[in-house]
Design a protein around this motif. Structure first.
Motif, PDB file in Angstrom:
ATOM      1  N   PRO A 163       0.751  -1.121  -0.099  1.00 23.60           N
ATOM      2  CA  PRO A 163      -0.146   0.274   0.155  1.00 23.60           C
ATOM      3  C   PRO A 163       1.093   1.557   0.317  1.00 23.60           C
ATOM      4  O   PRO A 163       1.917   0.914   0.558  1.00 23.60           O
ATOM      5  CB  PRO A 163      -0.614  -0.314   1.578  1.00 23.60           C
ATOM      6  N   THR A 164       0.422   2.216  -0.341  1.00 23.72           N
ATOM      7  CA  THR A 164       0.860   3.722  -0.487  1.00 23.72           C
ATOM      8  C   THR A 164      -0.182   5.092  -0.110  1.00 23.72           C
ATOM      9  O   THR A 164      -0.814   5.069  -1.209  1.00 23.72           O
ATOM     10  CB  THR A 164       1.220   3.295  -1.828  1.00 23.72           C
ATOM     11  N   TRP A 165       0.458   5.729   0.894  1.00 19.75           N
ATOM     12  CA  TRP A 165      -0.241   6.982   0.714  1.00 19.75           C
ATOM     13  C   TRP A 165       0.135   7.587  -0.159  1.00 19.75           C
ATOM     14  O   TRP A 165       1.051   8.289   0.096  1.00 19.75           O
ATOM     15  CB  TRP A 165      -0.483   7.106   2.892  1.00 19.75           C
ATOM     16  N   ALA A 184       2.233   1.939   9.173  1.00 18.94           N
ATOM     17  CA  ALA A 184       2.271   2.811  10.293  1.00 18.94           C
ATOM     18  C   ALA A 184       1.398   4.208   9.445  1.00 18.94           C
ATOM     19  O   ALA A 184       0.854   5.311  10.108  1.00 18.94           O
ATOM     20  CB  ALA A 184       3.488   3.565  10.153  1.00 18.94           C
ATOM     21  N   SER A 185       1.696   4.197   7.885  1.00 20.73           N
ATOM     22  CA  SER A 185       1.028   4.870   7.686  1.00 20.73           C
ATOM     23  C   SER A 185       0.097   4.977   7.469  1.00 20.73           C
ATOM     24  O   SER A 185      -1.219   6.086   7.101  1.00 20.73           O
ATOM     25  CB  SER A 185       1.825   5.029   5.717  1.00 20.73           C
ATOM     26  N   LEU A 186      -0.926   3.626   7.389  1.00 22.73           N
ATOM     27  CA  LEU A 186      -2.468   3.454   7.170  1.00 22.73           C
ATOM     28  C   LEU A 186      -2.639   4.284   8.211  1.00 22.73           C
ATOM     29  O   LEU A 186      -4.106   5.004   8.536  1.00 22.73           O
ATOM     30  CB  LEU A 186      -2.731   2.254   7.467  1.00 22.73           C
ATOM     31  N   LYS A 187      -2.065   3.405  10.122  1.00 19.91           N
ATOM     32  CA  LYS A 187      -2.829   4.503  10.900  1.00 19.91           C
ATOM     33  C   LYS A 187      -2.921   5.519  11.500  1.00 19.91           C
ATOM     34  O   LYS A 187      -3.889   6.555  12.080  1.00 19.91           O
ATOM     35  CB  LYS A 187      -2.024   4.022  12.531  1.00 19.91           C
ATOM     36  N   GLN A 188      -1.617   6.411  10.745  1.00 26.15           N
ATOM     37  CA  GLN A 188      -1.821   7.789  10.289  1.00 26.15           C
ATOM     38  C   GLN A 188      -2.882   8.341   9.546  1.00 26.15           C
ATOM     39  O   GLN A 188      -3.560   8.996  10.115  1.00 26.15           O
ATOM     40  CB  GLN A 188      -0.725   9.043  10.006  1.00 26.15           C
ATOM     41  N   ASN A 229       5.335   2.271  -0.073  1.00 27.69           N
ATOM     42  CA  ASN A 229       5.545   2.494   1.567  1.00 27.69           C
ATOM     43  C   ASN A 229       6.619   1.098   1.981  1.00 27.69           C
ATOM     44  O   ASN A 229       6.485   0.518   0.517  1.00 27.69           O
ATOM     45  CB  ASN A 229       4.259   2.445   2.433  1.00 27.69           C
ATOM     46  N   GLU A 230       7.321   1.008   2.767  1.00 26.33           N
ATOM     47  CA  GLU A 230       8.294  -0.103   2.745  1.00 26.33           C
ATOM     48  C   GLU A 230       7.303  -1.788   3.621  1.00 26.33           C
ATOM     49  O   GLU A 230       5.886  -1.181   4.135  1.00 26.33           O
ATOM     50  CB  GLU A 230       8.418   0.126   4.153  1.00 26.33           C
TER      51      GLU A 230
END
Length: 292
Positions: free
Chosen positions: A185-187, A280-284, A213-214
């Motif tokens: 996934p990529t934010w 981490a990006s999904l959470k944010q 994302n990583e």
């Protein structure tokens, strides 16, 4: 001045917001300036350059309806191949840097380790083939272009997998999601920041780069994490059972890559990027941009 083409799309809006937050002047266009009309592109550029030079053009415009592209191959080719070629020619003619967004779909999906930028491409559907031709036309018309391939994009400014999953999880008590396709996934916000890093680097570094994302996951595991984040933030009122499906159980008109993880080593090394892990990006994102 940075000109964002496709500024009403998910990535275009995110990029404009992040540029403005950093005090970087930008202007945008969308369907009102057709990328299929070189004269319309030139006219818009001339209007902008009356006030300030265009230092860079970022193309976020694309035909992205992967399944519909199988029936609308001519339109997909126009928007994903001809249009980017027109923009690249314009960028070269006005002396602007050009950054073009491409996709993991240029690869076959048959790999078992992250794709590098110089790995052979092998698109299997109309969408991937037209995006691959777009890359070729961009490089031919503007050899100094930067091309960034990305995948599994989501964000607050457009329809995407995260928003769809949260909606379905509010409406249903059971879902089935494909578990045998791997990617990352990529934010959109993270990708926008990577684009800005490339645009503002002390030295312009043309070439093809990969950015997501990583980490890596499956659509099923992605959905499970969306569910966990949604429940943690009280966005989902009831429990939902998520079933793992095979690709054969969820047929689509266009073939999806079984494996589309992209290596980010080149873009990290070139621009000194620290790329967030996808969870981490999904959470944010879920915490800061709740979907109604």
């Amino acid at each position: 001045m940075i000109w964002i083409i496709g500024n009403r799309g998910m990535l275009g809006q995110e990029l404009a917001e992040q540029l403005a937050a950093r005090g970087i002047a930008n202007v945008g266009s969308d369907r009102e300036v057709s990328i299929l009309d070189p004269e319309a592109l030139r006219h818009f550029a001339q209007g902008v350059q009356k006030d300030t030079p265009i230092k860079a053009i970022v193309n976020c415009a694309a035909y992205t309806a992967v399944d519909r592209a199988e029936d609308e191959a001519e339109l997909a080719h126009a928007l994903n191949a001809e249009g980017p070629g027109n923009i690249a020619e314009l960028a070269r003619s006005v002396g602007a840097r050009f950054l073009h967004i491409s996709t993991d779909y240029v690869f076959s999906g048959a790999a078992s380790q992250p794709y590098r930028e110089d790995d052979p491409i092998g698109p299997t559907g109309v969408y991937g083939r037209t995006k691959a031709e777009g890359e070729t036309r961009v490089r031919e018309a503007c050899p100094d272009a930067v091309i960034i391939r990305t995948a599994w994009l989501y964000g607050k400014y457009g329809p995407n997998f995260v928003a769809t999953m949260l909606r379905l999880m509010r409406e249903r008590t059971e879902l089935g999601v494909v578990a045998d396709q791997r990617g990352t996934p990529t934010w959109a916000r993270d990708l926008a920041l990577a684009i800005i890093a490339a645009l503002t680097a002390p030295e312009w570094k043309p070439g093809i780069y990969h950015y997501t994302n990583e980490g890596e996951t499956t659509w099923y595991e992605f959905a499970c994490e969306i569910y966990a984040q949604g429940r943690a933030r009280s966005l989902l009122p009831h429990e939902v059972t998520i079933r793992a499906l095979t690709t054969d159980q969820y047929p689509t008109k266009a073939k999806r890559p079984a494996y589309s993880v992209l290596s980010k080593e080149k873009i990290k090394r070139t621009f000194g990027l620290e790329i967030p892990y996808w969870k981490a990006s999904l959470k944010q994102y879920v915490g800061s941009d709740p979907i109604s």
